[in-house]
Design a protein around this motif. Sequence first.
Motif, PDB file in Angstrom:
ATOM      1  N   ASN A  12       1.347  45.488 -13.563  1.00  0.00           N
ATOM      2  CA  ASN A  12       2.741  45.890 -13.751  1.00  0.00           C
ATOM      3  C   ASN A  12       3.233  45.805 -15.194  1.00  0.00           C
ATOM      4  OD1 ASN A  12       3.045  46.076 -10.839  1.00  0.00           O
ATOM      5  ND2 ASN A  12       3.102  43.840 -10.826  1.00  0.00           N
ATOM      6  N   THR A  27       7.239  47.622 -18.322  1.00  0.00           N
ATOM      7  CA  THR A  27       7.012  47.079 -16.990  1.00  0.00           C
ATOM      8  C   THR A  27       7.330  48.142 -15.943  1.00  0.00           C
ATOM      9  OG1 THR A  27       9.269  46.222 -16.727  1.00  0.00           O
ATOM     10  CG2 THR A  27       7.656  44.772 -17.784  1.00  0.00           C
ATOM     11  N   ARG A  29       6.063  48.976 -11.455  1.00  0.00           N
ATOM     12  CA  ARG A  29       5.075  48.751 -10.399  1.00  0.00           C
ATOM     13  C   ARG A  29       3.887  49.707 -10.555  1.00  0.00           C
ATOM     14  NH1 ARG A  29       5.218  45.932  -5.898  1.00  0.00           N
ATOM     15  NH2 ARG A  29       7.461  45.568  -6.116  1.00  0.00           N
ATOM     16  N   LYS A  45       6.667  55.681 -13.976  1.00  0.00           N
ATOM     17  CA  LYS A  45       6.492  54.335 -13.432  1.00  0.00           C
ATOM     18  C   LYS A  45       7.218  53.267 -14.261  1.00  0.00           C
ATOM     19  CE  LYS A  45       1.964  55.159 -11.274  1.00  0.00           C
ATOM     20  NZ  LYS A  45       0.540  54.739 -11.254  1.00  0.00           N
TER      21      LYS A  45
END
Length: 282
Positions: A12, A27, A29, A45
Amino acid sequence: MGVEILRVFNNNVVLARTDAGSDVILTGRGLGFQARPGDTVDQEKVVRVFVPEDGRDPDNFGALISAIPPELLLLADQALAASDTGSGRRAGSTTVVGLADHISFALERLRQGIEIEYPLRAEVAHLYPAELATAGRVLELVNARLAVPLPPEEAVPIALHLVNAGFATGDLSQTYRMTGVFAQLFDVLEQTYSRPFDRDTVNAARFITHLRYFFVRAHTGRQLDDGAGRLGTAIRDAYPEAYSTALKLQAVLELRLGQPLTEDEVTYLTLHVARMVDEVRA
């Protein structure tokens, strides 16, 4: 050319370099899942961009972020934003990460049944009432999301993180040291004049603000030194008692900071002492 991954900390968290050549910690997921250095970041992301501030080493900063549960990073970010730190802008990366790291450690202490007393609580309440009030709101928002709430005393270190956010250094130890020095300076004032000094007065607030920025100046090697010799002489002549007290404060500051104060800094200390003493005597 997209944002390039430099290092993968975990699934992550990654260290990346922007098109402008800046190193940032990203950062999100699955952001680092099966990713390798040289890969292009999947921007969809990315949840949060952390910028290493105040000369922090990007690798060390990224390692710290990767050690904090992502839900606590998000919680700290949201709590700071919702509490309104008074700056009118989003809290900086150092503040968010510092708070998230503190929450993580506090939760671990709570699980182990370890209680910590914060000896600077009275000083924080006197010196930083606005930050302590904001810290109370942050703690309330954090506790609303935790299964086991943190104790009210945790507002004290949170307040110090908020104080730290206003300075050029990202080192919280400097803020702890500064707070201790402030308390010592007020002790000197009260012993010298054999009376208490109310930290909530306007002139005391001005004095504290001056000292806060003095710490920044001293830490960055930029003390006031404008050659205000005539002004200094006039102030010393007008307020000899306050000047004598300012010399005592100078001795404490030089001892604690390990560097000499300029004449201009002593001059402004004299002015602030004179104002506070006149206010007490009025």
